[in-house]
Write a protein that holds these residues in place. Structure first.
Motif, mmCIF file in Angstrom:
data_model
loop_
_atom_site.group_PDB
_atom_site.id
_atom_site.type_symbol
_atom_site.label_atom_id
_atom_site.label_comp_id
_atom_site.label_asym_id
_atom_site.label_seq_id
_atom_site.Cartn_x
_atom_site.Cartn_y
_atom_site.Cartn_z
ATOM 1 N N THR A 104 0.866 -1.186 0.000
ATOM 2 C CA THR A 104 0.000 0.000 0.000
ATOM 3 C C THR A 104 0.904 1.239 0.000
ATOM 4 O O THR A 104 2.120 1.102 0.121
ATOM 5 C CB THR A 104 -0.888 0.046 1.266
ATOM 6 O OG1 THR A 104 -0.034 0.251 2.402
ATOM 7 C CG2 THR A 104 -1.692 -1.226 1.461
ATOM 8 N N ASP A 105 0.290 2.409 -0.097
ATOM 9 C CA ASP A 105 1.099 3.639 -0.124
ATOM 10 C C ASP A 105 1.903 3.775 1.164
ATOM 11 O O ASP A 105 3.064 4.172 1.154
ATOM 12 C CB ASP A 105 0.197 4.872 -0.273
ATOM 13 C CG ASP A 105 -0.361 4.941 -1.683
ATOM 14 O OD1 ASP A 105 0.201 4.243 -2.562
ATOM 15 O OD2 ASP A 105 -1.364 5.652 -1.897
ATOM 16 N N ALA A 106 1.266 3.425 2.291
ATOM 17 C CA ALA A 106 1.911 3.658 3.584
ATOM 18 C C ALA A 106 2.695 2.454 4.085
ATOM 19 O O ALA A 106 3.406 2.554 5.077
ATOM 20 C CB ALA A 106 0.862 4.038 4.615
ATOM 21 N N GLY A 107 2.557 1.303 3.467
ATOM 22 C CA GLY A 107 3.245 0.111 3.968
ATOM 23 C C GLY A 107 2.732 -1.133 3.289
ATOM 24 O O GLY A 107 2.834 -1.284 2.072
ATOM 25 N N LEU A 108 2.140 -2.016 4.055
ATOM 26 C CA LEU A 108 1.565 -3.214 3.450
ATOM 27 C C LEU A 108 0.361 -3.680 4.251
ATOM 28 O O LEU A 108 0.188 -3.329 5.420
ATOM 29 C CB LEU A 108 2.611 -4.321 3.328
ATOM 30 C CG LEU A 108 3.365 -4.770 4.564
ATOM 31 C CD1 LEU A 108 2.561 -5.773 5.356
ATOM 32 C CD2 LEU A 108 4.666 -5.432 4.125
ATOM 33 N N ARG A 109 -0.485 -4.461 3.551
ATOM 34 C CA ARG A 109 -1.701 -4.964 4.178
ATOM 35 C C ARG A 109 -1.655 -6.485 4.104
ATOM 36 O O ARG A 109 -1.311 -7.041 3.056
ATOM 37 C CB ARG A 109 -2.900 -4.402 3.407
ATOM 38 C CG ARG A 109 -4.225 -4.903 3.894
ATOM 39 C CD ARG A 109 -5.370 -4.320 3.070
ATOM 40 N NE ARG A 109 -6.545 -5.143 3.303
ATOM 41 C CZ ARG A 109 -7.455 -5.434 2.401
ATOM 42 N NH1 ARG A 109 -7.363 -4.953 1.172
ATOM 43 N NH2 ARG A 109 -8.478 -6.209 2.710
ATOM 44 N N VAL A 110 -1.974 -7.139 5.205
ATOM 45 C CA VAL A 110 -2.015 -8.604 5.237
ATOM 46 C C VAL A 110 -3.379 -9.026 5.724
ATOM 47 O O VAL A 110 -3.865 -8.527 6.741
ATOM 48 C CB VAL A 110 -0.978 -9.190 6.232
ATOM 49 C CG1 VAL A 110 -0.950 -10.705 6.160
ATOM 50 C CG2 VAL A 110 0.401 -8.622 5.972
ATOM 51 N N TRP A 111 -4.017 -9.939 4.998
ATOM 52 C CA TRP A 111 -5.284 -10.448 5.481
ATOM 53 C C TRP A 111 -5.437 -11.923 5.116
ATOM 54 O O TRP A 111 -4.813 -12.411 4.184
ATOM 55 C CB TRP A 111 -6.455 -9.594 4.988
ATOM 56 C CG TRP A 111 -6.825 -9.692 3.532
ATOM 57 C CD1 TRP A 111 -7.875 -10.369 3.003
ATOM 58 C CD2 TRP A 111 -6.159 -9.072 2.420
ATOM 59 N NE1 TRP A 111 -7.917 -10.211 1.631
ATOM 60 C CE2 TRP A 111 -6.872 -9.410 1.255
ATOM 61 C CE3 TRP A 111 -5.016 -8.258 2.288
ATOM 62 C CZ2 TRP A 111 -6.496 -8.987 -0.015
ATOM 63 C CZ3 TRP A 111 -4.642 -7.839 1.008
ATOM 64 C CH2 TRP A 111 -5.374 -8.196 -0.105
ATOM 65 N N GLN A 112 -6.224 -12.605 5.921
ATOM 66 C CA GLN A 112 -6.449 -14.041 5.690
ATOM 67 C C GLN A 112 -7.939 -14.263 5.905
ATOM 68 O O GLN A 112 -8.499 -13.820 6.911
ATOM 69 C CB GLN A 112 -5.626 -14.863 6.694
ATOM 70 C CG GLN A 112 -5.797 -16.362 6.571
ATOM 71 C CD GLN A 112 -4.476 -17.064 6.187
ATOM 72 O OE1 GLN A 112 -3.411 -16.482 6.251
ATOM 73 N NE2 GLN A 112 -4.575 -18.302 5.763
ATOM 74 N N GLY A 113 -8.592 -14.913 4.933
ATOM 75 C CA GLY A 113 -10.044 -15.096 4.966
ATOM 76 C C GLY A 113 -10.518 -15.607 6.323
ATOM 77 O O GLY A 113 -11.378 -15.031 6.967
ATOM 78 N N ALA A 114 -9.924 -16.705 6.776
ATOM 79 C CA ALA A 114 -10.331 -17.289 8.059
ATOM 80 C C ALA A 114 -9.138 -18.043 8.605
ATOM 81 O O ALA A 114 -8.286 -18.509 7.852
ATOM 82 C CB ALA A 114 -11.495 -18.240 7.857
ATOM 83 N N ARG A 115 -9.078 -18.142 9.928
ATOM 84 C CA ARG A 115 -7.911 -18.788 10.523
ATOM 85 C C ARG A 115 -7.869 -20.279 10.179
ATOM 86 O O ARG A 115 -6.820 -20.894 10.227
ATOM 87 C CB ARG A 115 -7.865 -18.557 12.030
ATOM 88 C CG ARG A 115 -9.061 -19.063 12.785
ATOM 89 C CD ARG A 115 -8.925 -18.816 14.269
ATOM 90 N NE ARG A 115 -8.964 -17.419 14.633
ATOM 91 C CZ ARG A 115 -9.423 -16.969 15.807
ATOM 92 N NH1 ARG A 115 -9.860 -17.816 16.716
ATOM 93 N NH2 ARG A 115 -9.435 -15.709 16.078
ATOM 94 N N GLN A 116 -9.042 -20.833 9.787
ATOM 95 C CA GLN A 116 -9.074 -22.252 9.410
ATOM 96 C C GLN A 116 -8.367 -22.503 8.073
ATOM 97 O O GLN A 116 -8.120 -23.637 7.703
ATOM 98 C CB GLN A 116 -10.523 -22.755 9.273
ATOM 99 C CG GLN A 116 -11.299 -22.813 10.554
ATOM 100 C CD GLN A 116 -11.883 -21.451 10.931
ATOM 101 O OE1 GLN A 116 -11.662 -20.452 10.252
ATOM 102 N NE2 GLN A 116 -12.592 -21.402 12.047
ATOM 103 N N ASN A 117 -8.056 -21.435 7.342
ATOM 104 C CA ASN A 117 -7.505 -21.626 5.995
ATOM 105 C C ASN A 117 -5.985 -21.646 5.930
ATOM 106 O O ASN A 117 -5.425 -21.587 4.846
ATOM 107 C CB ASN A 117 -7.985 -20.487 5.075
ATOM 108 C CG ASN A 117 -9.480 -20.524 4.883
ATOM 109 O OD1 ASN A 117 -10.116 -21.540 5.182
ATOM 110 N ND2 ASN A 117 -10.045 -19.429 4.417
ATOM 111 N N VAL A 118 -5.318 -21.705 7.061
ATOM 112 C CA VAL A 118 -3.847 -21.648 7.033
ATOM 113 C C VAL A 118 -3.295 -22.946 6.429
ATOM 114 O O VAL A 118 -3.651 -24.048 6.860
ATOM 115 C CB VAL A 118 -3.278 -21.443 8.459
ATOM 116 C CG1 VAL A 118 -1.756 -21.477 8.447
ATOM 117 C CG2 VAL A 118 -3.791 -20.140 9.053
ATOM 118 N N ARG A 119 -2.442 -22.791 5.410
ATOM 119 C CA ARG A 119 -1.857 -23.970 4.761
ATOM 120 C C ARG A 119 -0.504 -24.297 5.396
ATOM 121 O O ARG A 119 0.221 -23.392 5.827
ATOM 122 C CB ARG A 119 -1.668 -23.695 3.268
ATOM 123 C CG ARG A 119 -2.995 -23.596 2.513
ATOM 124 C CD ARG A 119 -2.778 -23.814 1.025
ATOM 125 N NE ARG A 119 -2.127 -22.695 0.387
ATOM 126 C CZ ARG A 119 -2.781 -21.716 -0.235
ATOM 127 N NH1 ARG A 119 -4.093 -21.732 -0.316
ATOM 128 N NH2 ARG A 119 -2.123 -20.748 -0.811
#
Ligand code: UD1
Length: 420
Positions: free
Chosen positions: A279-294
């Motif tokens: 992003t302009d100011a840094g970065l964005r991290v998101w994950q749909g749901a915690r159950q989706n971690v691979r």
């Protein structure tokens, strides 16, 4: 703060601003000993490790003024500077050893208690000493102290490091700034904090070239002068909040980051199923749901490989992945102290030599756990956020060594935690 009580929290959301890098500010504060003039350092994080470094500088005779509101430290080592550091201070922080390079360069002598091992490994210092010896210093170890002496000054040398040690590269680089002639450090560390230190040394009048590559050349100069310098953002603090977003199934914008410094962490988070966007100011991290971690295979390596300082936070993430992960630690020989604590929270982890095999579980459970070191503490806080019930973390002073306002920052993102 003695204890941290962490409750199962909703996904973390919001914006967090990263502070200046702990691993940059410590060597740069030590490097201010190289000159009589005033050095002004900006973006100094309010960390207990930086406070220990300030105490050591004061003990040696340097004047410091730390304006915490402005995140600014002024250091002036203009008086007669002592060359010995006391055990009470040095034993509180291993990075204290970084004063030896500047003291040796400026005064031709340094005496310091030998650092012992610590929770993550034996952590020898022979590469630092090998470098000083190659530049003509005599080294004597007795009664738990090491004395390093170069009465007629240091002389430039060609030094090959058997391992690209961050601390040895920094110490030798600082020592070489005032040495006679040219010093070449081969197979040196290439971490961003090395580049930050080299930039500071050049700002105070040094001649350091090649930082960020595996060969650094330092041409010794007669004298160094004061300067102003701004510390780079802390990539490990940034990485910790990035993992917090993925682990809680949240959405965090991390500001004040250098995208390039976070490449290995970003790559592994994407592999684990998180979304990462610049992003302009840094970065964005998101994950749909915690159950989706691979699940992942992660191997720690010197930069630009995956950082050992992010290993435990990733391990917390992988405890809830859908499948089996392998985390291999190649930098420190004993950096799995958090495994036992994560297991007490219900994680399935088996250690085989330098690898940990993690079978993802659907849920972690709150428990009483202990932070064995700084990053292990961070991992346990993150795990506590997704564990059912209450987690009680002790030995939280470790967190204050390397995370500035961690509790407040996490709370603002929606974490339920409280200091006792
Ligand atoms: C720095 C960081 C620390 C990070 C580490 C590795 C600071 C203040 N700390 O620590 O957060 O985890 O880099 O990225 O910047 N070694 C030797 N002989 C030596 C020196 C080191 O064998 O003389 C070994 C160590 O035991 C360790 C490995 O080299 O196994 C890495 O250590 P090093 O890069 O020196 O780490 P530090 O500078 O102590």
């Amino acid at each position: 703060m003695d204890k941290l009580i962490i409750e199962a929290s909703r996904p973390l959301r919001g914006v967090v601003k990263v502070d200046g890098a702990k691993n940059s500010v410590l060597p740069i504060m030590a490097a201010a000993l190289l000159t009589h003039d005033m050095c002004t350092v900006y973006d100094v994080p309010d960390l207990s490790d930086a406070a220990v470094m300030e105490e050591i500088l004061n003990h040696l005779g340097a004047h410091t003024a730390w304006n915490k509101a402005e995140r600014k430290v002024e250091i002036r080592a203009d008086k007669s500077i002592k060359t010995d550091a006391p055990y009470e201070l040095v034993s509180r922080m291993r990075a204290s050893f970084l004063i030896t390079g500047p003291l040796l360069a400026r005064l031709g002598f340094a005496s310091i208690p030998l650092p012992g091992g610590c929770a993550i490994g034996a952590r020898p210092i022979e590469l630092h000493l090998k470098g000083f010896a190659a530049m003509g210093a005599q080294i004597v170890k007795e009664h738990g102290f090491v004395s390093i002496c170069a009465k007629r000054g240091l002389v430039g040398a060609k030094i090959y490091l058997d391992f690209p040690s961050v601390g040895a590269t920094e110490n030798i680089m600082m020592a070489a700034t005032l040495a006679e002639g040219q010093t070449i450090i081969e197979n040196c560390a290439v971490e961003p904090e090395i580049v930050d230190l080299a930039n500071f040394l050049n700002a105070i009048g040094g001649d350091v070239r090649g930082a960020g590559t595996d060969t650094i050349k330092i041409n010794g100069v007669r004298e160094l002068r004061g300067a102003q310098h701004t510390i780079i953002p802390d990539r490990i603090e940034a990485g910790t909040f990035m993992v917090a977003a993925a682990l809680t199934g949240g959405d965090i914008t991390v500001e004040n980051v250098v995208w390039d410094h976070l490449k290995p962490v970003t790559a592994k988070l994407i592999e684990a199923g998180a979304m990462v966007e610049q992003t302009d100011a840094g970065l964005r991290v998101w994950q749909g749901a915690r159950q989706n971690v691979r699940p992942l295979d992660v191997k720690t390596l010197p930069y630009p490989g995956f950082p050992t300082d992010m290993q435990s936070q990733f391990m917390a993430l992988l405890t809830i992945a859908e499948g089996t992960s392998i985390v291999t630690e190649t930098v420190f020989e004993n950096r799995f102290m958090h495994v036992g604590e994560l297991k007490r929270m219900g994680a399935n982890i088996k250690i085989e030599g330098r690898s940990a095999i993690i079978e993802g579980t659907r849920k972690l459970m709150g428990a009483s756990v202990r932070a064995s070191d700084l990053r292990a503490g961070a991992a346990l806080v993150l795990a506590g956020l997704v564990a059912e019930g209450t987690t009680e973390l002790t030995d939280v002073y470790h967190l204050e060594r390397g995370y500035c306002g961690f509790l407040e920052k996490l709370s603002r993102l929606g974490a339920k935690l409280e200091a006792r």
